[in-house]
Write a protein that holds these residues in place. Structure first.
Motif, PDB file in Angstrom:
ATOM      1  N   HIS A 309       2.509  21.483  19.289  1.00  9.40           N
ATOM      2  CA  HIS A 309       3.961  21.621  19.456  1.00  9.40           C
ATOM      3  C   HIS A 309       4.357  22.917  20.162  1.00  9.40           C
ATOM      4  CE1 HIS A 309       4.355  24.252  15.821  1.00  9.40           C
ATOM      5  NE2 HIS A 309       5.459  24.629  16.394  1.00  9.40           N
ATOM      6  N   THR A 310       3.452  23.871  20.297  1.00  6.97           N
ATOM      7  CA  THR A 310       3.816  25.104  21.023  1.00  6.97           C
ATOM      8  C   THR A 310       3.325  25.083  22.470  1.00  6.97           C
ATOM      9  OG1 THR A 310       1.837  26.204  20.162  1.00  6.97           O
ATOM     10  CG2 THR A 310       3.906  26.621  19.010  1.00  6.97           C
ATOM     11  N   THR A 311       2.066  24.735  22.669  1.00  6.62           N
ATOM     12  CA  THR A 311       1.524  24.804  24.040  1.00  6.62           C
ATOM     13  C   THR A 311       1.690  23.486  24.779  1.00  6.62           C
ATOM     14  OG1 THR A 311      -0.656  24.077  23.282  1.00  6.62           O
ATOM     15  CG2 THR A 311      -0.263  26.460  23.374  1.00  6.62           C
ATOM     16  N   GLY A 312       1.787  22.374  24.058  1.00  8.15           N
ATOM     17  CA  GLY A 312       1.669  21.081  24.709  1.00  8.15           C
ATOM     18  C   GLY A 312       0.243  20.909  25.187  1.00  8.15           C
ATOM     19  N   ARG A 313      -0.017  19.859  25.911  1.00  9.71           N
ATOM     20  CA  ARG A 313      -1.338  19.626  26.516  1.00  9.71           C
ATOM     21  C   ARG A 313      -1.168  18.557  27.590  1.00  9.71           C
ATOM     22  NH1 ARG A 313      -4.751  15.769  22.415  1.00  9.71           N
ATOM     23  NH2 ARG A 313      -3.014  14.798  21.334  1.00  9.71           N
ATOM     24  N   ALA A 314      -2.224  18.373  28.383  1.00  8.96           N
ATOM     25  CA  ALA A 314      -2.107  17.446  29.515  1.00  8.96           C
ATOM     26  C   ALA A 314      -1.734  16.040  29.045  1.00  8.96           C
ATOM     27  CB  ALA A 314      -3.401  17.430  30.309  1.00  8.96           C
ATOM     28  N   THR A 317       0.410  12.620  23.278  1.00 12.72           N
ATOM     29  CA  THR A 317       0.643  11.304  22.673  1.00 12.72           C
ATOM     30  C   THR A 317       2.163  11.147  22.493  1.00 12.72           C
ATOM     31  OG1 THR A 317       0.656  12.125  20.406  1.00 12.72           O
ATOM     32  CG2 THR A 317      -1.493  11.536  21.320  1.00 12.72           C
ATOM     33  N   LEU A 318       2.577   9.941  22.160  1.00 17.68           N
ATOM     34  CA  LEU A 318       4.008   9.712  21.949  1.00 17.68           C
ATOM     35  C   LEU A 318       4.532  10.626  20.829  1.00 17.68           C
ATOM     36  CD1 LEU A 318       6.620   8.153  22.463  1.00 17.68           C
ATOM     37  CD2 LEU A 318       5.770   6.315  20.978  1.00 17.68           C
ATOM     38  N   LEU A 319       3.764  10.733  19.758  1.00 18.82           N
ATOM     39  CA  LEU A 319       4.217  11.586  18.641  1.00 18.82           C
ATOM     40  C   LEU A 319       4.214  13.069  19.039  1.00 18.82           C
ATOM     41  CD1 LEU A 319       5.224  11.137  15.741  1.00 18.82           C
ATOM     42  CD2 LEU A 319       2.945  11.723  14.938  1.00 18.82           C
ATOM     43  N   ASP A 320       3.217  13.499  19.824  1.00 18.92           N
ATOM     44  CA  ASP A 320       3.212  14.887  20.340  1.00 18.92           C
ATOM     45  C   ASP A 320       4.536  15.164  21.071  1.00 18.92           C
ATOM     46  OD1 ASP A 320       0.524  15.030  19.588  1.00 18.92           O
ATOM     47  OD2 ASP A 320      -0.273  15.099  21.625  1.00 18.92           O
ATOM     48  N   LYS A 321       4.909  14.217  21.944  1.00 18.70           N
ATOM     49  CA  LYS A 321       6.119  14.402  22.761  1.00 18.70           C
ATOM     50  C   LYS A 321       7.364  14.467  21.877  1.00 18.70           C
ATOM     51  CE  LYS A 321       4.352  11.839  26.773  1.00 18.70           C
ATOM     52  NZ  LYS A 321       4.497  10.611  27.581  1.00 18.70           N
ATOM     53  N   ILE A 322       7.403  13.578  20.890  1.00 27.48           N
ATOM     54  CA  ILE A 322       8.581  13.515  20.018  1.00 27.48           C
ATOM     55  C   ILE A 322       8.781  14.824  19.260  1.00 27.48           C
ATOM     56  CG2 ILE A 322       9.401  12.409  17.870  1.00 27.48           C
ATOM     57  CD1 ILE A 322       8.445   9.736  19.112  1.00 27.48           C
ATOM     58  N   ILE A 323       7.704  15.381  18.749  1.00 28.88           N
ATOM     59  CA  ILE A 323       7.834  16.636  17.991  1.00 28.88           C
ATOM     60  C   ILE A 323       8.186  17.782  18.936  1.00 28.88           C
ATOM     61  CG2 ILE A 323       6.606  18.308  16.510  1.00 28.88           C
ATOM     62  CD1 ILE A 323       7.387  15.551  15.194  1.00 28.88           C
ATOM     63  N   TYR A 324       7.554  17.800  20.103  1.00 23.31           N
ATOM     64  CA  TYR A 324       7.825  18.855  21.083  1.00 23.31           C
ATOM     65  C   TYR A 324       9.315  18.863  21.457  1.00 23.31           C
ATOM     66  CZ  TYR A 324       6.700  21.935  25.037  1.00 23.31           C
ATOM     67  OH  TYR A 324       6.614  22.999  25.895  1.00 23.31           O
ATOM     68  N   VAL A 325       9.845  17.674  21.745  1.00 24.95           N
ATOM     69  CA  VAL A 325      11.250  17.579  22.162  1.00 24.95           C
ATOM     70  C   VAL A 325      12.182  17.853  20.974  1.00 24.95           C
ATOM     71  CG1 VAL A 325      13.035  15.986  23.007  1.00 24.95           C
ATOM     72  CG2 VAL A 325      10.792  16.044  24.120  1.00 24.95           C
ATOM     73  N   SER A 326      11.870  17.266  19.813  1.00 23.71           N
ATOM     74  CA  SER A 326      12.729  17.472  18.631  1.00 23.71           C
ATOM     75  C   SER A 326      12.872  18.954  18.312  1.00 23.71           C
ATOM     76  CB  SER A 326      12.142  16.764  17.404  1.00 23.71           C
ATOM     77  OG  SER A 326      12.000  15.393  17.651  1.00 23.71           O
ATOM     78  N   ASP A 327      11.794  19.698  18.550  1.00 27.52           N
ATOM     79  CA  ASP A 327      11.786  21.130  18.245  1.00 27.52           C
ATOM     80  C   ASP A 327      12.900  21.880  19.000  1.00 27.52           C
ATOM     81  OD1 ASP A 327      10.829  23.379  16.980  1.00 27.52           O
ATOM     82  OD2 ASP A 327       9.050  23.607  18.248  1.00 27.52           O
ATOM     83  N   PHE A 328      13.217  21.455  20.221  1.00 28.04           N
ATOM     84  CA  PHE A 328      14.259  22.199  20.939  1.00 28.04           C
ATOM     85  C   PHE A 328      15.623  21.507  20.995  1.00 28.04           C
ATOM     86  CE2 PHE A 328      14.122  20.060  25.077  1.00 28.04           C
ATOM     87  CZ  PHE A 328      12.796  19.691  25.284  1.00 28.04           C
TER      88      PHE A 328
END
Ligand code: FE2
Ligand code: FE2
Length: 386
Positions: A309-314, A317-328
Motif C-alpha cells: 500500500h505504500t510503494t505499489g508494485r508493477a 492485484t485488484l485488492l492491492d489497487k483498492i487499498i492503495y486508492v482507498s488510502d488517499f
C-alpha cells in the motif's frame, strides 16, 4: 546403549507421531529415545505455535512412551538444523553408544539427497517405517542402495500408523472441529488452555489496532476499510478481504522510522537501500509481518494489499489497487483535490490509481525526494497498459 533420534516440528504433536514413536522404540530395541523438536526461523509464522509451546506439547504427547525424553538442542540452537549437525552433536554426547535415526517412508526414499548423506550414514543407523505396506518394496530397494553405496546400516519395518498430519489438526481447530481423535488428550487440553492455532479474529484485531494508533489514525483506518468495501463491491473484489486489509494497513504506523528499521532487524525482515533512504514506506512491510505473525492472518491476498500500500508494485492485484486508492480518498482525507480523486475512483479504478500515483511522483520530484523503484515500475506498468 541404543539411542533413538526422533525429530519433527511437532506443531502440534499428534497421534500419528505417538504411534510412530512407540513402534520405533519397540521395533529397534532402543534403550533411550530422544524426541527432538526442530528449530524454527526467528519469526513465528501465522497460526503456528512458539518453541516453548512445541516443547511442552511434545513433553505431554510422549510422556507415556517408555524411555522417551524431549531434547531441546535444535530449538535452543535456533533456525534450521541439518540432521548431520545434530548427529555430530549427539555423537559428542554419546560417543560409545549406537544412534538410530527414525525416518518416515518419504524421507528414506529421498535420503540420498540429504546434506552430507555419507557422513550421516557413518554416524547412525537408519530405521524406516513403511506407512502403507504398499511402499515396502520401494523402501527395501532404497535400503539396499544405501547399504551398497555407503555401507549404511538401514532397516525397514512395517507399520500402520493413524494417518494424520499437524496441518489436519491445525485446520480442524481453525474450523472449530473436534480434535480429540487426532491428538493425545493432554495436548488437546494444552492447545485449548493456551488458545493455540486460534484463527484470525477480526474483533480482536480491531481492538489491537485501536490500542496501537492514535484517534486520527484509527478514524483513517476505519475510513479506508469503508471505502475499500465500497470499491470492492463496485469492481468485483471480496468486500470482507477489502475491509480487513483497509482496517489493518497502517497498524504499525505508530512506530517511528528508527523503530520501523529496528523492528525489521529484530524480525529478520529484509530492507533494501531504497527503503532505508525513504523509511516512511517501511510501515507497509512491518504491518504485513505484524498481521501475519501476531494476528495469525494467513490470507495472502490481504497480506499483499497491506504489503504494497505504500510503494505499489508493477503487477498490482485488484485488492492491492483498492487499498492503495482507498488510502488517499477515504472520508477523513481533506486535501484540496480529494473530490476529484473520489470521482475518478468512482469512474475507473486504474485511472484513479494512475492519477494518484502521478500526484505522488510529482510531489516527490518537486521536493527532491527519492521514489521507491516499485512505484516507478507501477507507473510504467499502468501507462503501458492504458
Ligand atoms: Fe500507510
Ligand atoms: Fe493509510
Amino acid at each position: 546403549m541404543r539411542i533413538g533420534f526422533f525429530g519433527g516440528t511437532f506443531d502440534p504433536p499428534h497421534n500419528g507421531h505417538l504411534s510412530a514413536l512407540s513402534a520405533f522404540t519397540a521395533e529397534c530395541s532402543l534403550d533411550r529415545v530422544l524426541v527432538m523438536p526442530t528449530g524454527t526461523p526467528p519469526h513465528k509464522a501465522a497460526g503456528k505455535a512458539s518453541d516453548t509451546d512445541r516443547l511442552e506439547m511434545a513433553r505431554l504427547a510422549f510422556e507415556s512412551v517408555k524411555n522417551a525424553e524431549i531434547c531441546d538442542y535444535e530449538v535452543k540452537k535456533g533456525g534450521k538444523s541439518y540432521s548431520v549437525e545434530t548427529l555430530e552433536w549427539l555423537k559428542t554426547q554419546f560417543p560409545n553408544d549406537e544412534i538410530v535415526l527414525y525416518t518416515g517412508s518419504d524421507m528414506l526414499l529421498s535420503f540420498h539427497k540429504w546434506y552430507k548423506v555419507e557422513r550421516i550414514l557413518q554416524l547412525c543407523e537408519v530405521s524406516s517405517f513403511s506407512r502403507t505396506g504398499s511402499d515396502r518394496n520401494e523402501l527395501e530397494k532404497q535400503a539396499l542402495f544405501l547399504r551398497e553405496t555407503y555401507g549404511a546400516k538401514v532397516t525397514v519395518h512395517d507399520f500402520s500408523p493413524q494417518i494424520v498430519s499437524s496441518t489436519d489438526v491445525r485446520n480442524a481447530i481453525a474450523n472449530g472441529d473436534d480434535i480429540s481423535d487426532l491428538v493425545p488428550k493432554k495436548v488437546e487440553e494444552y492447545i485449548k488452555n493456551n488458545a493455540l492455532y486460534a484463527p484470525f479474529d477480526l474483533k480482536k484485531a480491531e481492538e489491537i489496532l485501536r490500542s496501537r494508533v492514535n484517534e486520527k489514525r484509527y478514524a483513517h483506518c476505519l475510513g479506508v476499510a469503508k471505502t475499500a468495501v465500497y470499491l470492492a463491491e463496485k469492481y468485483g473484489a471480496d468486500p470482507k478481504k477489502a475491509e480487513i486489509a483497509g482496517l489493518l494497513h497502517d497498524i504499525t504506523k505508530n512506530l517511528s522510522n528508527s523503530e520501523q528499521i529496528a523492528y525489521c532487524r529484530e524480525n529478520g525482515i529484509p530492507l533494501d537501500d531504497n527503503e532505508l533512504l525513504a523509511p516512511q514506506v517501511i510501515h507497509a512491510k512491518t504491518a504485513e509481518f505484524f498481521v501475519r505473525t501476531e494476528l495469525a492472518l494467513s490470507d495472502e491476498e490481504i497480506l499483499s494489499a497491506i504489503r504494497y500500500h505504500t510503494t505499489g508494485r508493477a503487477e498490482m492485484t485488484l485488492l492491492d489497487k483498492i487499498i492503495y486508492v482507498s488510502d488517499f480518498i477515504e472520508p477523513t482525507r481533506d486535501y484540496s483535490d480529494v473530490d476529484h480523486y473520489r470521482a475518478l475512483a468512482d469512474e475507473n479504478l486504474d485511472t484513479a490509481l494512475l492519477e494518484g500515483l502521478k500526484w505522488i511522483i510529482c510531489n516527490a520530484v518537486t521536493n527532491n525526494k527519492p521514489m521507491h523503484p516499485a512505484a516507478i515500475e507501477m507507473f510504467n506498468n499502468l501507462v503501458n497498459n492504458k
